[in-house]
Design a protein around this motif. Structure first.
Motif, PDB file in Angstrom:
ATOM      1  N   UNK B  40     183.033  13.966  87.848  1.00 61.49           N
ATOM      2  CA  UNK B  40     182.799  13.493  89.381  1.00 61.49           C
ATOM      3  C   UNK B  40     183.980  14.444  90.091  1.00 61.49           C
ATOM      4  N   UNK B  79     173.540   8.706  85.512  1.00 59.78           N
ATOM      5  CA  UNK B  79     172.918   8.267  86.778  1.00 59.78           C
ATOM      6  C   UNK B  79     171.530   9.282  86.937  1.00 59.78           C
ATOM      7  N   UNK B  80     171.314  10.125  86.091  1.00 57.76           N
ATOM      8  CA  UNK B  80     170.033  11.035  86.178  1.00 57.76           C
ATOM      9  C   UNK B  80     169.880  11.536  84.901  1.00 57.76           C
ATOM     10  N   UNK B 148     177.575  18.897  90.738  1.00 56.84           N
ATOM     11  CA  UNK B 148     176.664  18.540  92.088  1.00 56.84           C
ATOM     12  C   UNK B 148     175.981  19.618  92.315  1.00 56.84           C
ATOM     13  N   UNK B 150     172.998  21.044  95.001  1.00 52.36           N
ATOM     14  CA  UNK B 150     172.320  20.889  96.351  1.00 52.36           C
ATOM     15  C   UNK B 150     170.689  21.030  96.217  1.00 52.36           C
ATOM     16  N   UNK B 253     169.072  16.401  95.838  1.00 46.63           N
ATOM     17  CA  UNK B 253     170.275  16.482  95.446  1.00 46.63           C
ATOM     18  C   UNK B 253     170.428  16.197  94.030  1.00 46.63           C
ATOM     19  N   UNK B 254     171.116  16.555  93.125  1.00 47.76           N
ATOM     20  CA  UNK B 254     171.379  16.445  91.988  1.00 47.76           C
ATOM     21  C   UNK B 254     172.834  16.112  91.782  1.00 47.76           C
ATOM     22  N   UNK B 255     173.433  14.910  91.249  1.00 51.37           N
ATOM     23  CA  UNK B 255     174.775  14.795  91.379  1.00 51.37           C
ATOM     24  C   UNK B 255     175.618  15.066  89.977  1.00 51.37           C
ATOM     25  N   UNK B 256     176.679  15.259  90.076  1.00 53.53           N
ATOM     26  CA  UNK B 256     177.500  15.277  88.912  1.00 53.53           C
ATOM     27  C   UNK B 256     177.072  14.295  87.862  1.00 53.53           C
ATOM     28  N   UNK B 258     174.208  14.707  86.160  1.00 54.29           N
ATOM     29  CA  UNK B 258     172.898  14.850  85.829  1.00 54.29           C
ATOM     30  C   UNK B 258     172.477  15.586  84.645  1.00 54.29           C
TER      31      UNK B 258
END
Lengths: 340, 340
Positions: B40, B79-80, B148, B150, B253-256, B258
Motif C-alpha cells: 500500500x 483484494x484481487x 497501483x 491505472x 484500475x488494479x490496486x496495490x 493485486x
C-alpha cells in the motif's frame, strides 16, 4: 446499526456511525479504525458499536451532519465480491431476447459470478470508463456482507452469518459481455468497478421488511432524473441471501467482509414483457432489461445504453419514506488515460 | 528482496524478510506490519526493506532459521486475484481433447478469470475439500503482485508495476468445471482456494531469468513424491505478465497487492502430445493435461485425479539448484463440515 466509511486519505477510509434517520454522523474509528477491521473482530466490536449507535440516536454523543458525498463505499475494497443472479426472471428475459431457452436447472442452481473487489467506486463518485462503445449500463442490486462462513454451511446457519446489507450499482459493459462469455471464463473486462450505498445497515434495522433472508422493499432507480424502476427486492427472488451464501461456500470458506450480491432486482409483473414506470409498472433496474423487452416485443432494442454525462440514482425508502442506505448517485464520465 | 508472512494469530500474518538463500529470516513488521501494508505504501517502504534485506544477507541483523511451515501465503488474503491462461498450448489441448476447435483469437486475446481471494491456503497447509468426486487437481503456475495500476495501462508501463513474484497452486475441481462453465458465468465452485509459495520475491532477485516479463526457469511439480513436471515457465508463454496486467486493467484500475497469475505452465515440447517425465519430456503442471493427452492418444483418460492423502510439491530452483520461492507442499484432505 448504520455504518459508513468517510474518506480520510487512506485506502480503507475511517469507520463512522450514521444515525437511524441518516441525519447525523459520528466517529467510530476509536472502536475499530475501518469497517473491515470491525468485521474481522465483530463479536468483540459489535457491542461497543451498538452502544455508540444508541448514544448517537439519543443525541448524547458528539456528532456532525451526515454528508454522503464524503463517503467511500462502506468497504472501499474487499477480499470477496461474488454476485448472484437471484431474480431468475431477469435471466430468462436475457435468454429469450436472444431466442435461447433457459435451462430448467437455473431455477434450482444459482448463477453467481466472481467479481473484482480491489477498487470499488464511492457512491457519489463518477463512473469513469474508457468508451461509450462498450455499452455502459447500471444494475441496481442489494448485497449482504458476511462474517466468517465455513465451507459447506447450511442455509440455516448462513442466515446467521449476515452482518450488513447495502445497495449496489453493479456497473456492466454490455458490449463486451457476449465476446467475453463466449470465451468461456466468465466476466472480466465487462464487469468494471461496482459502487455501494453510502451506508451499510445491520439486518435488525430493517424490521419486518427483512424476512426469509430477503429485503421486502422497492428498489428505486432514477435514470437521468426520471424514475426508471421500483421493483420489490423481496418479490421474484428465487434464491434468498442465505441460499446464495450457501452456494458460494460449497467448496470454500468465506471470510469476514465477503460481499454477496443479489443480481439485478427484477419483478415479473404478471406479464411476459414486464411493465415500464410510464405504463404504471414496476419498471427496471438496468437498461439491458428494457432492451430485452423491446427486442422480444419489437424485434430490436430502441433504448440506448448510458452516454457520458448520464446519471443514475439508486435508493431504498422505508415505509415512512425515509432513505435507509442513502443514495448511490453517479454520473458516467470518460476516462482520460495518462499520457504514455 | 524475499518477503514472507509468518502466522501470528492475525488474519494477515506478520511481515518477515527471508535471506536470499532461504536460510535465515528476520522480522520486518516494524517497517510495515503486513505485506499488504508494505504494498500500500511501497515507495516509502521499499528502501527501508531493502536496507534490512542487505543487513540480513550480511548477517548484521538478528535472525532465525527460516521455517516455511510457519508461513501463510505471502498475502494470506488479497483484494484481487485474476488468473490468466497464458500458455495457450494448454488451452488448445483442453479443446482438442473434447474435439473442439480453439478460436484463433485465443492467440491474441488472453483468457483470464476472476478468482476468489479472501482465504488463500498456506503453502504447507492441507488442501481441505469436501469430495474426491469433484475431480481434485493441482495447477502449478507463476504469479506477479502489482502496485497501483491505472486503467488503460500500456504493456510498457505495466512492466514497471510488477512488485513481486510467487508460485501458485491454483487448485481446481475438474468435475465441477463443465457444468459451471456451461452456465456461462465462469468458474466459481470449481475454483476453490489457491495457495502460494512461502516466499514472494522482487524481480531483481531473478537476474537474467526474468526477461521480457517472463520467468525463464523450469517449474518443478512433484506428485506423490515423483517428479511430474518441469516445463520452463519462460517457454510457450503466449502472453507475458505485462500483457496480462494490461488486459486486466483495460476497464478498471488494479490496486496495490493485486495478484495476476500466468495460468498452468505448459510446454509444447515439439510433439502434438507433449511428453511425460518418464519419457524424457518436460512433463506437466496439472493432471488434467495428462488426461487430455491420454484422451487424444487413447480415446480416454487413464490417470485419475487426486485422492485424499495425495501430495503435491511445487518449486522453482535457480541455476545453482537453490530454491527461489520455497516449496508449496500440500496434502489433500477431506473436509469435515461442522455438525449442523
Amino acid at each position: 446499526m448504520k455504518l459508513a466509511s468517510y474518506h480520510n486519505n487512506t485506502r480503507d477510509g475511517q469507520l463512522m456511525m450514521v444515525s437511524r434517520d441518516l441525519g447525523r454522523i459520528c466517529d467510530a474509528s476509536d472502536i475499530a479504525p475501518t469497517l473491515q477491521q470491525a468485521l474481522d473482530d465483530w463479536d468483540n466490536v459489535e457491542p461497543k458499536l451498538q452502544q455508540r449507535y444508541d448514544a448517537l440516536n439519543d443525541g448524547t454523543v458528539l456528532s456532525q451532519i451526515f454528508e454522503p458525498e464524503r463517503c467511500h463505499s462502506p468497504l472501499p475494497r474487499a477480499y470477496q465480491w461474488a454476485d448472484g443472479s437471484a431474480y431468475v426472471n431477469h435471466v430468462e428475459l436475457v435468454r429469450r431476447a436472444r431466442g435461447a431457452e433457459m435451462p430448467e436447472s437455473f431455477w434450482t442452481d444459482p448463477l453467481m459470478y466472481q467479481g473484482g473487489s480491489d477498487d470499488f467506486i464511492a457512491p457519489r463518485a463518477d463512473i469513469v470508463l474508457p468508451s461509450e462503445e462498450h455499452g455502459i449500463d447500471f444494475e441496481a442490486e442489494v448485497a449482504v456482507v458476511t462474517g466468517d462462513v465455513p465451507m459447506g454451511v447450511t442455509e440455516e446457519k448462513a442466515a446467521g452469518n449476515i452482518r450488513l446489507l447495502m445497495l449496489v450499482n453493479d456497473v456492466s459493459l454490455r458490449g463486451l459481455i457476449p465476446q467475453e462469455l463466449a470465451k468461456g471464463f466468465g466476466f472480466f473486462q465487462s464487469k468494471p468497478a461496482s459502487s455501494f450505498s453510502p451506508v451499510a445497515v445491520t439486518p435488525d434495522e430493517l424490521g419486518d421488511c427483512w424476512q426469509d433472508n430477503k429485503l421486502h422493499l422497492p428498489l428505486l432507480t432514477t435514470y437521468n432524473g426520471k424514475l426508471f424502476g421500483r421493483p420489490n427486492a423481496g418479490k421474484d427472488m428465487t434464491f434468498n441471501f442465505a441460499q446464495l451464501i450457501a452456494h458460494a461456500a460449497k467448496t470454500r470458506h468465506l471470510k469476514a467482509g465477503a460481499i454477496i450480491g443479489s443480481g439485478t432486482v427484477s419483478n415479473k409483473q404478471g406479464t411476459d414483457f414486464g411493465s415500464a414506470i410510464a405504463d404504471g409498472g414496476a419498471g427496471y433496474s438496468c437498461i439491458a432489461e428494457v432492451r430485452m423487452i423491446e427486442t422480444i416485443r419489437d424485434g430490436r432494442p430502441s433504448t440506448e445504453f448510458m452516454k457520458f454525462g448520464d446519471t443514475v440514482r439508486i435508493e431504498m425508502l422505508d415505509a415512512s419514506g425515509r432513505s435507509i442506505f442513502g443514495a448511490i448517485e453517479q454520473k458516467v464520465r470518460r476516462f482520460e488515460a495518462e499520457a504514455p
